[in-house]
Design a protein around this motif. Structure first.
Motif, PDB file in Angstrom:
ATOM      1  N   THR A  95      -0.216 -45.533  17.992  1.00 16.87           N
ATOM      2  CA  THR A  95       0.253 -45.847  16.639  1.00 16.87           C
ATOM      3  C   THR A  95       0.484 -44.592  15.807  1.00 16.87           C
ATOM      4  OG1 THR A  95      -1.960 -46.039  15.643  1.00 16.87           O
ATOM      5  CG2 THR A  95      -1.058 -48.011  16.724  1.00 16.87           C
ATOM      6  N   VAL A  96      -0.082 -43.454  16.238  1.00 16.67           N
ATOM      7  CA  VAL A  96       0.069 -42.210  15.472  1.00 16.67           C
ATOM      8  C   VAL A  96       0.703 -41.099  16.300  1.00 16.67           C
ATOM      9  CG1 VAL A  96      -1.988 -42.821  14.137  1.00 16.67           C
ATOM     10  CG2 VAL A  96      -2.214 -41.291  16.090  1.00 16.67           C
ATOM     11  N   GLU A  97       1.053 -41.398  17.524  1.00 11.36           N
ATOM     12  CA  GLU A  97       1.521 -40.378  18.466  1.00 11.36           C
ATOM     13  C   GLU A  97       2.725 -39.600  17.956  1.00 11.36           C
ATOM     14  OE1 GLU A  97       2.580 -40.053  23.248  1.00 11.36           O
ATOM     15  OE2 GLU A  97       2.433 -42.018  22.276  1.00 11.36           O
ATOM     16  N   LYS A  98       3.616 -40.259  17.233  1.00 13.79           N
ATOM     17  CA  LYS A  98       4.850 -39.612  16.797  1.00 13.79           C
ATOM     18  C   LYS A  98       4.731 -38.926  15.437  1.00 13.79           C
ATOM     19  CE  LYS A  98       7.795 -42.721  19.481  1.00 13.79           C
ATOM     20  NZ  LYS A  98       8.913 -43.710  19.447  1.00 13.79           N
ATOM     21  N   VAL A  99       3.547 -38.971  14.846  1.00 15.40           N
ATOM     22  CA  VAL A  99       3.344 -38.293  13.563  1.00 15.40           C
ATOM     23  C   VAL A  99       3.231 -36.792  13.820  1.00 15.40           C
ATOM     24  CG1 VAL A  99       1.810 -38.051  11.567  1.00 15.40           C
ATOM     25  CG2 VAL A  99       2.178 -40.311  12.599  1.00 15.40           C
ATOM     26  N   GLU A 100       4.115 -36.018  13.229  1.00 12.34           N
ATOM     27  CA  GLU A 100       4.177 -34.588  13.517  1.00 12.34           C
ATOM     28  C   GLU A 100       3.127 -33.777  12.767  1.00 12.34           C
ATOM     29  OE1 GLU A 100       8.129 -33.213  12.877  1.00 12.34           O
ATOM     30  OE2 GLU A 100       9.002 -34.433  14.482  1.00 12.34           O
ATOM     31  N   ASP A 101       2.821 -34.165  11.553  1.00 13.08           N
ATOM     32  CA  ASP A 101       1.831 -33.430  10.771  1.00 13.08           C
ATOM     33  C   ASP A 101       0.434 -33.711  11.309  1.00 13.08           C
ATOM     34  OD1 ASP A 101       1.224 -31.873   8.136  1.00 13.08           O
ATOM     35  OD2 ASP A 101      -0.132 -33.594   8.101  1.00 13.08           O
ATOM     36  N   ALA A 102      -0.271 -32.666  11.729  1.00 13.83           N
ATOM     37  CA  ALA A 102      -1.568 -32.833  12.383  1.00 13.83           C
ATOM     38  C   ALA A 102      -2.609 -33.456  11.465  1.00 13.83           C
ATOM     39  CB  ALA A 102      -2.070 -31.475  12.887  1.00 13.83           C
ATOM     40  N   ALA A 103      -2.619 -33.053  10.201  1.00 14.98           N
ATOM     41  CA  ALA A 103      -3.603 -33.587   9.258  1.00 14.98           C
ATOM     42  C   ALA A 103      -3.362 -35.072   9.009  1.00 14.98           C
ATOM     43  CB  ALA A 103      -3.563 -32.808   7.942  1.00 14.98           C
ATOM     44  N   GLU A 104      -2.096 -35.441   8.880  1.00 13.68           N
ATOM     45  CA  GLU A 104      -1.751 -36.841   8.653  1.00 13.68           C
ATOM     46  C   GLU A 104      -2.086 -37.680   9.885  1.00 13.68           C
ATOM     47  OE1 GLU A 104      -0.177 -40.209   6.590  1.00 13.68           O
ATOM     48  OE2 GLU A 104      -0.951 -38.257   5.989  1.00 13.68           O
ATOM     49  N   GLN A 105      -1.820 -37.130  11.059  1.00 17.79           N
ATOM     50  CA  GLN A 105      -2.136 -37.830  12.297  1.00 17.79           C
ATOM     51  C   GLN A 105      -3.642 -38.087  12.402  1.00 17.79           C
ATOM     52  OE1 GLN A 105      -1.853 -35.757  16.202  1.00 17.79           O
ATOM     53  NE2 GLN A 105      -0.349 -37.354  16.714  1.00 17.79           N
ATOM     54  N   GLN A 106      -4.434 -37.084  12.058  1.00 15.56           N
ATOM     55  CA  GLN A 106      -5.890 -37.205  12.080  1.00 15.56           C
ATOM     56  C   GLN A 106      -6.353 -38.294  11.112  1.00 15.56           C
ATOM     57  OE1 GLN A 106      -8.429 -35.217  13.648  1.00 15.56           O
ATOM     58  NE2 GLN A 106     -10.157 -35.987  12.471  1.00 15.56           N
ATOM     59  N   LEU A 107      -5.829 -38.246   9.897  1.00 18.14           N
ATOM     60  CA  LEU A 107      -6.199 -39.232   8.877  1.00 18.14           C
ATOM     61  C   LEU A 107      -5.877 -40.650   9.329  1.00 18.14           C
ATOM     62  CD1 LEU A 107      -6.928 -40.229   6.011  1.00 18.14           C
ATOM     63  CD2 LEU A 107      -4.631 -39.571   5.295  1.00 18.14           C
ATOM     64  N   LEU A 108      -4.694 -40.839   9.860  1.00 19.14           N
ATOM     65  CA  LEU A 108      -4.276 -42.171  10.289  1.00 19.14           C
ATOM     66  C   LEU A 108      -5.141 -42.695  11.430  1.00 19.14           C
ATOM     67  CD1 LEU A 108      -0.391 -41.765  10.140  1.00 19.14           C
ATOM     68  CD2 LEU A 108      -1.849 -43.047   8.559  1.00 19.14           C
ATOM     69  N   LEU A 109      -5.517 -41.817  12.355  1.00 15.84           N
ATOM     70  CA  LEU A 109      -6.343 -42.285  13.467  1.00 15.84           C
ATOM     71  C   LEU A 109      -7.781 -42.532  13.014  1.00 15.84           C
ATOM     72  CD1 LEU A 109      -6.016 -43.083  16.390  1.00 15.84           C
ATOM     73  CD2 LEU A 109      -6.786 -40.796  17.062  1.00 15.84           C
ATOM     74  N   GLU A 110      -8.250 -41.795  12.021  1.00 20.55           N
ATOM     75  CA  GLU A 110      -9.572 -42.075  11.453  1.00 20.55           C
ATOM     76  C   GLU A 110      -9.616 -43.486  10.878  1.00 20.55           C
ATOM     77  OE1 GLU A 110     -10.615 -37.457  10.197  1.00 20.55           O
ATOM     78  OE2 GLU A 110      -9.911 -38.892   8.677  1.00 20.55           O
ATOM     79  N   ARG A 111      -8.543 -43.873  10.232  1.00 24.98           N
ATOM     80  CA  ARG A 111      -8.478 -45.232   9.684  1.00 24.98           C
ATOM     81  C   ARG A 111      -8.342 -46.263  10.797  1.00 24.98           C
ATOM     82  NH1 ARG A 111      -4.497 -43.661   4.596  1.00 24.98           N
ATOM     83  NH2 ARG A 111      -6.163 -42.897   3.218  1.00 24.98           N
ATOM     84  N   GLN A 112      -7.634 -45.906  11.845  1.00 22.75           N
ATOM     85  CA  GLN A 112      -7.524 -46.808  12.987  1.00 22.75           C
ATOM     86  C   GLN A 112      -8.876 -47.006  13.662  1.00 22.75           C
ATOM     87  OE1 GLN A 112      -5.084 -48.729  14.165  1.00 22.75           O
ATOM     88  NE2 GLN A 112      -3.763 -48.125  12.469  1.00 22.75           N
ATOM     89  N   ALA A 113      -9.725 -46.003  13.605  1.00 17.33           N
ATOM     90  CA  ALA A 113     -11.073 -46.147  14.162  1.00 17.33           C
ATOM     91  C   ALA A 113     -11.845 -47.220  13.406  1.00 17.33           C
ATOM     92  CB  ALA A 113     -11.813 -44.810  14.098  1.00 17.33           C
ATOM     93  N   VAL A 114     -11.684 -47.248  12.100  1.00 18.94           N
ATOM     94  CA  VAL A 114     -12.333 -48.283  11.285  1.00 18.94           C
ATOM     95  C   VAL A 114     -11.800 -49.664  11.659  1.00 18.94           C
ATOM     96  CG1 VAL A 114     -12.655 -49.170   8.943  1.00 18.94           C
ATOM     97  CG2 VAL A 114     -12.773 -46.701   9.372  1.00 18.94           C
ATOM     98  N   LEU A 115     -10.485 -49.764  11.779  1.00 21.07           N
ATOM     99  CA  LEU A 115      -9.867 -51.053  12.115  1.00 21.07           C
ATOM    100  C   LEU A 115     -10.245 -51.504  13.518  1.00 21.07           C
ATOM    101  CD1 LEU A 115      -6.305 -50.610  10.566  1.00 21.07           C
ATOM    102  CD2 LEU A 115      -8.314 -51.717   9.581  1.00 21.07           C
ATOM    103  N   THR A 116     -10.340 -50.562  14.449  1.00 21.00           N
ATOM    104  CA  THR A 116     -10.759 -50.898  15.813  1.00 21.00           C
ATOM    105  C   THR A 116     -12.136 -51.548  15.798  1.00 21.00           C
ATOM    106  OG1 THR A 116      -9.461 -49.144  16.857  1.00 21.00           O
ATOM    107  CG2 THR A 116     -11.374 -49.936  18.072  1.00 21.00           C
ATOM    108  N   SER A 117     -13.043 -50.981  15.022  1.00 20.74           N
ATOM    109  CA  SER A 117     -14.393 -51.533  14.943  1.00 20.74           C
ATOM    110  C   SER A 117     -14.393 -52.917  14.304  1.00 20.74           C
ATOM    111  CB  SER A 117     -15.304 -50.588  14.152  1.00 20.74           C
ATOM    112  OG  SER A 117     -15.515 -49.390  14.877  1.00 20.74           O
ATOM    113  N   LEU A 118     -13.612 -53.102  13.255  1.00 20.01           N
ATOM    114  CA  LEU A 118     -13.531 -54.422  12.622  1.00 20.01           C
ATOM    115  C   LEU A 118     -12.970 -55.456  13.598  1.00 20.01           C
ATOM    116  CD1 LEU A 118     -12.189 -53.514   9.056  1.00 20.01           C
ATOM    117  CD2 LEU A 118     -14.533 -54.079   9.714  1.00 20.01           C
TER     118      LEU A 118
END
Length: 216
Positions: free
Chosen positions: A148-171
């Motif tokens: 879901t974040v693989e194509k995001v070029e900005d590294a900081a934005e990619q990190q942020l988005l996957l951090e939120r995906q970690a929360v959603l994965t747990s939910l």
């Protein structure tokens, strides 16, 4: 076990300071907790990261939160396979024994586990691909979300988005536990997804209707 040693002196000094002040000033409360047991209203599943201090964020006292911490605040799916599942055991105890009313998943900025998952998915962390890597196999829980974040070029934005995906994965995984699903659907238990920025002290919650994280 003959390898255990005494506490480092700085920790011993801090304990003695707490016992003489924090405990001494609140010993009635501590003794009440010991005698009557715990009755937390919420369980918080957060990251092991030392910078994430759950009780400080919410100004909580002893006895208020049942807290479980692991790498990247992840919850595995329901898997009653006879193996040892520390996170699932903690969730089971909180929900079925302590009867908590709220399950809170708290993600955070600059998460090392999430960063490791990104590097593993990019092929830059072969050590995490090894089958004897506990961190790598744990981060396999989050690996499917990388697409879901693989194509995001900005590294900081990619990190942020996957951090939120970690929360959603747990939910999402929490809802695979039948006794959690039942309690959520009958209204006796609520799930909450949060993300905090360590540097800014900000807090966001997941809005299920808007499907976005919003400031609290």
């Amino acid at each position: 076990m003959d390898k255990a040693k005494a506490l480092p002196s700085y920790l011993l000094q801090r304990y003695q300071g707490w016992k003489a002040t924090g405990y001494a000033e609140n010993q009635t409360w501590y003794r009440r907790l010991a005698a009557e047991g715990q009755r937390p209203r919420a369980m918080v599943i957060s990251c092991c990261d030392s910078r994430v201090h759950v009780t400080s964020i919410f100004g909580a006292d002893q006895g208020e939160f049942f807290i479980h911490r692991n790498i990247a605040n992840l919850v595995p799916p329901y898997e009653p396979d006879g193996k040892q599942h520390g996170t699932s055991a903690a969730v089971e105890y909180a929900v079925n024994a302590l009867k908590v009313a709220h399950l809170i998943v708290l993600g955070h900025s600059s998460c090392g586990g999430v960063a490791g998952c990104i590097q593993m998915c990019k092929g830059n962390a072969p050590e995490l691909e090894n089958q004897d890597s506990f961190v790598g196999r744990w981060m396999d829980l989050l690996r499917p979300k990388y697409e879901t974040v693989e194509k995001v070029e900005d590294a900081a934005e990619q990190q942020l988005l996957l951090e939120r995906q970690a929360v959603l994965t747990s939910l999402e995984n929490l809802m695979t536990f039948p006794w959690i699903k039942e309690k959520v659907e009958d209204g006796t238990l609520s799930l909450h997804g949060l993300w905090t920025d360590i540097g800014e002290g900000s807090l966001e919650y997941y809005d299920a209707k808007a499907k976005t994280f919003e400031p609290v």
